[in-house]
Write a protein that holds these residues in place. Sequence first.
Motif, short mmCIF file in Angstrom:
data_model
loop_
_atom_site.label_atom_id
_atom_site.label_comp_id
_atom_site.label_asym_id
_atom_site.label_seq_id
_atom_site.Cartn_x
_atom_site.Cartn_y
_atom_site.Cartn_z
N PRO A 68 0.83 -1.22 0.00
CA PRO A 68 0.00 0.00 0.00
C PRO A 68 0.86 1.26 0.00
CG PRO A 68 -0.80 -1.59 1.61
CD PRO A 68 0.53 -2.10 1.14
N GLN A 69 0.52 2.20 -0.85
CA GLN A 69 1.25 3.46 -0.96
C GLN A 69 0.29 4.62 -0.72
OE1 GLN A 69 3.84 3.73 -4.46
NE2 GLN A 69 3.53 1.54 -4.82
N VAL A 70 0.68 5.53 0.17
CA VAL A 70 -0.19 6.64 0.54
C VAL A 70 -0.23 7.67 -0.58
CG1 VAL A 70 -0.55 8.55 2.16
CG2 VAL A 70 0.20 6.30 3.00
N ASN A 71 -1.42 8.12 -0.90
CA ASN A 71 -1.62 9.20 -1.86
C ASN A 71 -1.57 10.52 -1.09
OD1 ASN A 71 -2.58 11.14 -3.64
ND2 ASN A 71 -4.13 9.80 -4.53
N ASN A 72 -0.53 11.31 -1.34
CA ASN A 72 -0.32 12.54 -0.57
C ASN A 72 -1.32 13.65 -0.90
OD1 ASN A 72 1.93 11.51 0.81
ND2 ASN A 72 3.30 12.02 -0.88
N ALA A 73 -2.14 13.45 -1.91
CA ALA A 73 -3.17 14.45 -2.23
C ALA A 73 -4.37 14.33 -1.30
CB ALA A 73 -3.62 14.31 -3.68
N GLY A 74 -4.37 13.34 -0.43
CA GLY A 74 -5.54 13.08 0.39
C GLY A 74 -5.95 14.21 1.31
N GLY A 75 -5.04 15.12 1.65
CA GLY A 75 -5.38 16.21 2.55
C GLY A 75 -5.89 17.46 1.87
N HIS A 76 -5.98 17.45 0.54
CA HIS A 76 -6.43 18.63 -0.17
C HIS A 76 -7.94 18.83 -0.04
CE1 HIS A 76 -2.75 18.70 -3.11
NE2 HIS A 76 -2.43 18.92 -1.86
N PRO A 77 -8.40 20.06 -0.10
CA PRO A 77 -9.85 20.31 -0.13
C PRO A 77 -10.48 19.70 -1.37
CG PRO A 77 -8.64 22.31 0.45
CD PRO A 77 -7.62 21.31 -0.01
N PRO A 78 -11.79 19.46 -1.37
CA PRO A 78 -12.39 18.60 -2.40
C PRO A 78 -13.01 19.28 -3.61
CG PRO A 78 -13.94 18.90 -0.61
CD PRO A 78 -12.70 19.68 -0.24
N LEU A 79 -13.02 20.61 -3.69
CA LEU A 79 -13.83 21.26 -4.73
C LEU A 79 -13.41 20.85 -6.13
CD1 LEU A 79 -16.05 23.21 -5.57
CD2 LEU A 79 -14.36 25.07 -5.48
N TYR A 80 -12.13 20.99 -6.46
CA TYR A 80 -11.68 20.66 -7.82
C TYR A 80 -12.02 19.22 -8.17
CZ TYR A 80 -8.56 19.08 -11.50
OH TYR A 80 -8.05 18.50 -12.64
N TYR A 81 -11.75 18.30 -7.26
CA TYR A 81 -11.95 16.88 -7.53
C TYR A 81 -13.43 16.55 -7.71
CZ TYR A 81 -7.30 17.24 -5.57
OH TYR A 81 -6.02 17.64 -5.32
N THR A 82 -14.27 17.23 -6.95
CA THR A 82 -15.71 17.02 -7.09
C THR A 82 -16.19 17.51 -8.45
OG1 THR A 82 -15.98 17.30 -4.69
CG2 THR A 82 -17.95 17.51 -6.05
N LEU A 83 -15.67 18.66 -8.88
CA LEU A 83 -16.07 19.20 -10.19
C LEU A 83 -15.62 18.30 -11.34
CD1 LEU A 83 -15.28 23.00 -9.66
CD2 LEU A 83 -17.52 21.89 -9.66
N MET A 84 -14.58 17.50 -11.11
CA MET A 84 -14.07 16.63 -12.16
C MET A 84 -14.82 15.31 -12.27
SD MET A 84 -11.74 18.21 -13.76
CE MET A 84 -12.63 19.74 -13.41
N LEU A 85 -15.70 15.02 -11.35
CA LEU A 85 -16.40 13.74 -11.35
C LEU A 85 -17.23 13.51 -12.63
CD1 LEU A 85 -17.53 13.39 -7.63
CD2 LEU A 85 -15.90 11.94 -8.87
N PRO A 86 -17.95 14.51 -13.15
CA PRO A 86 -18.70 14.26 -14.40
C PRO A 86 -17.80 13.82 -15.55
CG PRO A 86 -19.49 16.27 -13.35
CD PRO A 86 -18.26 15.84 -12.59
N ALA A 87 -16.62 14.43 -15.68
CA ALA A 87 -15.69 14.01 -16.75
C ALA A 87 -15.20 12.59 -16.51
CB ALA A 87 -14.51 14.98 -16.82
N TYR A 88 -14.90 12.26 -15.27
CA TYR A 88 -14.45 10.92 -14.91
C TYR A 88 -15.53 9.88 -15.21
CZ TYR A 88 -13.06 7.03 -11.88
OH TYR A 88 -12.74 5.79 -11.38
N TRP A 89 -16.77 10.20 -14.86
CA TRP A 89 -17.88 9.27 -15.10
C TRP A 89 -18.16 9.13 -16.60
CZ3 TRP A 89 -21.06 12.14 -10.85
CH2 TRP A 89 -20.66 11.67 -9.60
N ALA A 90 -18.03 10.24 -17.34
CA ALA A 90 -18.32 10.19 -18.78
C ALA A 90 -17.38 9.26 -19.52
CB ALA A 90 -18.23 11.60 -19.37
N ALA A 91 -16.15 9.11 -19.01
CA ALA A 91 -15.15 8.26 -19.66
C ALA A 91 -14.95 6.95 -18.92
CB ALA A 91 -13.82 9.00 -19.77
N SER A 92 -15.90 6.58 -18.06
CA SER A 92 -15.71 5.42 -17.18
C SER A 92 -15.60 4.11 -17.93
CB SER A 92 -16.87 5.33 -16.17
OG SER A 92 -18.11 5.22 -16.85
N GLY A 93 -16.06 4.04 -19.16
CA GLY A 93 -15.96 2.80 -19.91
C GLY A 93 -14.64 2.62 -20.61
N GLY A 94 -13.79 3.64 -20.58
CA GLY A 94 -12.51 3.56 -21.28
C GLY A 94 -11.37 3.19 -20.35
N SER A 95 -10.15 3.26 -20.88
CA SER A 95 -8.95 2.95 -20.10
C SER A 95 -8.67 4.06 -19.09
CB SER A 95 -7.76 2.78 -21.04
OG SER A 95 -7.47 4.01 -21.68
#
Length: 441
Positions: free
Chosen positions: A92-119
Amino acid sequence: MRLRRWLSGNRILVALLVLTAAKSLLWVAAIPPWRSPDSYLHFGYIEFLSREHTVPVSGRLDHYPDVLQSLERTNLYGVFGLYDTHMDLVTPQVNNAGGHPPLYYTLMLPAYWAASGGSMETQLYAVMLFTSIFSLLLAWVAYRLACEIFPGKTYMQAGVPLLLIFHPQLGFISSSAVQDSLLALLFTWLLYHLAVFARGDFSYRRGIFIGVAVGLGMLTKSSFLMAYPVGAAVFAVMLYTQKGRRLHLLKVMAAAAGISLLICGWFYVRNYIELGAAQPYERTERYHAANIWTLWLRTSFRAELISSFLGNFSWLSIPLPITELYWFRRILQVAVAGFVAATAIGWWKPAWQIMKTWVAALLAGTFTVFLLAVSYFEITVGGSQGRYLFPAVFPFWALLLAGLVGWMPPAWRPRATAVIVTVAGLLFTWSLLMEFLPRVT
């Protein structure tokens, strides 16, 4: 008909947006998978939000195996010259971005979901493409801010946003899966509302906009904390100059502060409860400087900060002929001298004034605050980078352009600005081609 009228009345803005869109698309195509700084950390945060439906806590977010497999498949470390490119997919390797506030990542969820069937790479590029929308909004807000603080000076209104668009490192970062472009957008939007406020709009509506900008910025990255001293300074000046409206100004200030805390306070209270007052971090010692004075005058920090701010960082490395961007440091020195001369000339000949005193104070104060913050971060934590100055990217280019052309007769300034912007455009085109051509050939 209404759209045609708007397009006709906003030709400069439309041209800026078209240029920004083309720039962003080219950069997205030019950047290979995972080559932007820490993009796999930020992408892992988006994955966590999608899969776990909760905001992570610093030190308690591990990398997902599929991201690590993609890093190995695309030979991330091999590109950077490391001999061993194997990724540990078991430990297991710790992701150091875990302490960042969530706004940017939340806004990116639609793009992530739209491409969920791809690599994984397809999902990454969907996020990168969606992130580039913030570049369009930044160009829009930068133009509106330039119109606000440089009334009647079309060369500044177009020149400053163009310098932002042609900024190589900003173009690279803004087309990557990182939150810096959103941070720059929100701080520029905050400066716009502070400028309108300082000009005399003391309405509660303006205070609400200021509070929303700060709150959203703090939910993007904790370095947005610098907005509080900048905003407080503007309010303090208004309290001093508007003696008959002090009670109203205090109420507007309280509304702005309260709204910002309502938006972002929950995240920091949650972190305090989960982690205590001390947030976990790894100390990085590079310059061995005991104070900011030593850091700036006796180490290479200043040159490396300029270099990484402009175009030498992570995968992007502009092949400039002179090391440590010597020429750019000389341009900065000329701009500082020119700005002093322009200020003196403006006092002597008001018709030649390039910007109002309060505008110069707001822009210079904002950039200085971020310089001090980046220097303090380097001394206490380490690892400061030029992109940490991106929230103050508008003040930087506005002051630089004003310093280069503000001492000239007003009739000369548009042509001088055109020359400066052309040189910046050539540098940007060169940097883009140096990254883009090897990618597609």
